[in-house]
Design an enzyme around this catalytic site. Structure first.
Site, PDB file in Angstrom:
ATOM      1  N   ARG A 158     -31.924  52.726  50.944  1.00  0.00           N
ATOM      2  CA  ARG A 158     -31.935  52.196  52.319  1.00  0.00           C
ATOM      3  C   ARG A 158     -30.614  51.562  52.750  1.00  0.00           C
ATOM      4  NH1 ARG A 158     -35.851  54.789  51.742  1.00  0.00           N
ATOM      5  NH2 ARG A 158     -37.968  54.316  52.438  1.00  0.00           N
ATOM      6  N   CYS A 212     -42.205  50.932  57.093  1.00  0.00           N
ATOM      7  CA  CYS A 212     -42.389  49.958  56.017  1.00  0.00           C
ATOM      8  C   CYS A 212     -41.578  48.704  56.325  1.00  0.00           C
ATOM      9  CB  CYS A 212     -41.968  50.562  54.678  1.00  0.00           C
ATOM     10  SG  CYS A 212     -43.175  51.734  54.067  1.00  0.00           S
ATOM     11  N   GLU A 283     -37.169  45.360  54.685  1.00  0.00           N
ATOM     12  CA  GLU A 283     -36.440  46.613  54.912  1.00  0.00           C
ATOM     13  C   GLU A 283     -35.978  46.655  56.368  1.00  0.00           C
ATOM     14  OE1 GLU A 283     -38.137  50.510  53.626  1.00  0.00           O
ATOM     15  OE2 GLU A 283     -37.588  51.157  55.637  1.00  0.00           O
TER      16      GLU A 283
HETATM   17  N1  EPU Z   1     -50.582  51.782  48.080  1.00  0.00           N
HETATM   18  C1  EPU Z   1     -51.608  50.890  47.969  1.00  0.00           C
HETATM   19  N2  EPU Z   1     -52.013  50.232  49.084  1.00  0.00           N
HETATM   20  C2  EPU Z   1     -51.433  50.443  50.291  1.00  0.00           C
HETATM   21  C3  EPU Z   1     -50.377  51.341  50.399  1.00  0.00           C
HETATM   22  C4  EPU Z   1     -49.959  52.002  49.264  1.00  0.00           C
HETATM   23  O1  EPU Z   1     -52.168  50.686  46.891  1.00  0.00           O
HETATM   24  O2  EPU Z   1     -51.868  49.799  51.275  1.00  0.00           O
HETATM   25  C5  EPU Z   1     -50.175  52.513  46.874  1.00  0.00           C
HETATM   26  C6  EPU Z   1     -50.444  54.009  47.021  1.00  0.00           C
HETATM   27  O3  EPU Z   1     -51.773  54.328  46.660  1.00  0.00           O
HETATM   28  C7  EPU Z   1     -49.425  54.609  46.087  1.00  0.00           C
HETATM   29  C8  EPU Z   1     -48.263  53.624  46.138  1.00  0.00           C
HETATM   30  O4  EPU Z   1     -48.771  52.435  46.720  1.00  0.00           O
HETATM   31  O5  EPU Z   1     -49.905  54.637  44.774  1.00  0.00           O
HETATM   32  C9  EPU Z   1     -47.115  54.167  46.978  1.00  0.00           C
HETATM   33  O6  EPU Z   1     -47.561  54.395  48.310  1.00  0.00           O
HETATM   34  P1  EPU Z   1     -46.866  55.477  49.257  1.00  0.00           P
HETATM   35  O7  EPU Z   1     -46.930  56.822  48.623  1.00  0.00           O
HETATM   36  O8  EPU Z   1     -47.453  55.309  50.611  1.00  0.00           O
HETATM   37  O9  EPU Z   1     -45.339  55.108  49.227  1.00  0.00           O
HETATM   38  P2  EPU Z   1     -44.584  53.744  49.526  1.00  0.00           P
HETATM   39  O10 EPU Z   1     -43.746  53.445  48.327  1.00  0.00           O
HETATM   40  O11 EPU Z   1     -45.514  52.674  50.000  1.00  0.00           O
HETATM   41  C10 EPU Z   1     -42.439  54.879  50.459  1.00  0.00           C
HETATM   42  C11 EPU Z   1     -41.472  54.529  51.543  1.00  0.00           C
HETATM   43  C12 EPU Z   1     -41.960  55.082  52.875  1.00  0.00           C
HETATM   44  C13 EPU Z   1     -42.151  56.581  52.739  1.00  0.00           C
HETATM   45  C14 EPU Z   1     -43.198  56.826  51.654  1.00  0.00           C
HETATM   46  C15 EPU Z   1     -43.486  58.310  51.421  1.00  0.00           C
HETATM   47  C16 EPU Z   1     -40.442  52.351  51.065  1.00  0.00           C
HETATM   48  C17 EPU Z   1     -40.485  50.893  51.315  1.00  0.00           C
HETATM   49  N3  EPU Z   1     -41.393  53.065  51.663  1.00  0.00           N
HETATM   50  O12 EPU Z   1     -43.644  54.169  50.739  1.00  0.00           O
HETATM   51  O13 EPU Z   1     -40.939  54.806  53.808  1.00  0.00           O
HETATM   52  O14 EPU Z   1     -42.587  57.138  53.981  1.00  0.00           O
HETATM   53  O15 EPU Z   1     -42.687  56.276  50.417  1.00  0.00           O
HETATM   54  O16 EPU Z   1     -42.488  58.908  50.702  1.00  0.00           O
HETATM   55  O17 EPU Z   1     -39.561  52.846  50.357  1.00  0.00           O
HETATM   56  C18 EPU Z   1     -40.129  53.372  55.558  1.00  0.00           C
HETATM   57  O18 EPU Z   1     -39.097  53.278  54.911  1.00  0.00           O
HETATM   58  O19 EPU Z   1     -40.264  52.837  56.684  1.00  0.00           O
HETATM   59  C19 EPU Z   1     -41.244  54.111  54.982  1.00  0.00           C
HETATM   60  C20 EPU Z   1     -42.432  54.133  55.546  1.00  0.00           C
END
Ligand code: EPU
Length: 289
Positions: A158, A212, A283
């Site tokens: 980021r 996020c 972020e």
């Molecule tokens: N999870 C939970 N509860 C929740 C949300 C997520 O338990 O309420 C768990 C999911 O089940 C999963 C893990 O957390 O096991 C990861 O969740 P997810 O796949 O949604 O990915 P993330 O790490 O939360 C990141 C990026 C997103 C991007 C997604 C998809 C960051 C901070 N976020 O989210 O980016 O769209 O991966 O690749 O790096 C953004 O930067 O604005 C953003 C949304």
């Protein structure tokens, strides 16, 4: 600024300018620099919280002066594209996807502009902008255009930093050059459909938000998991709440203020720290007084 941010909150900018051409933009930033008037460049406003009292100085929007996507060169293996910084990132993704160019599908569904995506090194689990970026053109306050090759960019999660000579805060990203692999248009399109479906399934896409809110910690559980495990899904302050769909999103349910959102962020950080001794870092960029 509520009209110019995806969260739809925030007080006014002292001045808001949409230059018509790059040469107008160049004159504007050199004049502002000479008079020591602060300014900031607005991308799509999709990763930004403007405080309720607004932003001092000048906010500059590039959607008019920095428009366009063009194919620079193409062969059977790859295509080089230039996208202007004020262009919508989704338009670039769709432009590439329709022609079967591979490498930008990961960014489908990420709101904002090309310039914002470069500055923040936007990304998902499937890829980052820095993976496909070959060079960036930056305008400095003296009116000089500098081309910075990928090798000179310091890329991180980021963030994308320019070499010291091109890193003045007053510099403006004008365009990015992307290199994409040749692919099969049907395969690229079907992958795109899956990516968009997953995003709609996992993330709240219908209410105003800034994506996020916190960065994922470098190791261990993601921010979303930590906030969820802390029991904070649906945590409300005024018209803002942590999403029931994805805990690392705060959504504006209609009448939120920037203060409501910042209050939720502070509470979430405090409670997650107390429960897990993990310090969540925002972020989103927070601007204003
Ligand atoms: N999870 C939970 N509860 C929740 C949300 C997520 O338990 O309420 C768990 C999911 O089940 C999963 C893990 O957390 O096991 C990861 O969740 P997810 O796949 O949604 O990915 P993330 O790490 O939360 C990141 C990026 C997103 C991007 C997604 C998809 C960051 C901070 N976020 O989210 O980016 O769209 O991966 O690749 O790096 C953004 O930067 O604005 C953003 C949304």
């Amino acid at each position: 600024m509520a009209r110019h941010t995806s969260f739809q909150v925030g007080g006014p900018a002292e001045a808001f300018v949409t230059p018509a051409t790059v040469s107008d933009l160049s004159m504007l930033i050199s004049g502002l620099n000479a008079r020591e008037i602060p300014y900031r460049i607005l991308g799509g406003g999709t990763n930004l919280i403007v405080r309720d009292n607004g932003i001092p100085g000048v906010v500059i929007r590039l959607q008019q002066c920095c428009r366009g996507i063009s194919i620079e060169s193409s062969n059977s293996a790859q295509t080089a594209l230039t996208a202007m910084s004020g262009e919508n990132l989704q338009k670039l993704c769709v432009f590439a996807m329709r022609r079967g160019f591979q490498g930008l599908n990961f960014a489908l569904g990420i709101p904002g502009t090309v310039g914002g995506a470069i500055r923040m090194n936007a990304g998902t689990a499937l890829g980052w902008i820095s993976d496909v970026l070959e060079s960036v053109v930056v305008l400095d306050p003296s009116g000089r255009m500098n081309t910075i090759p990928r090798a000179d960019l310091r890329v991180a999660y980021r963030s994308m930093a320019f070499p010291d000579t091109c890193n003045a805060p007053g510099n403006v990203i004008i365009s990015g050059r992307f290199v994409l692999k040749a692919g099969d248009a049907c395969a690229v399109k079907s992958e795109a459909r899956k990516i968009l479906q997953q995003r709609r399934h996992r993330q709240p896409t219908t209410l105003p938000s800034a994506g996020c809110i916190f960065k994922n910690p470098p190791t261990g559980k993601t921010a979303g998991e930590l906030i969820d495990l802390a029991g904070l899904k649906g945590y409300k302050v005024g018209g803002a709440e942590t999403s029931l769909k994805h805990a690392n999103f705060i959504v504006n349910t209609g009448r939120a203020t920037a203060s409501d959102i910042l209050m939720i962020m502070a509470q979430v950080r405090r409670i997650v720290y107390e429960k897990f001794q993990v310090s969540l870092e925002p972020e989103v960029i927070i601007e204003g007084e």
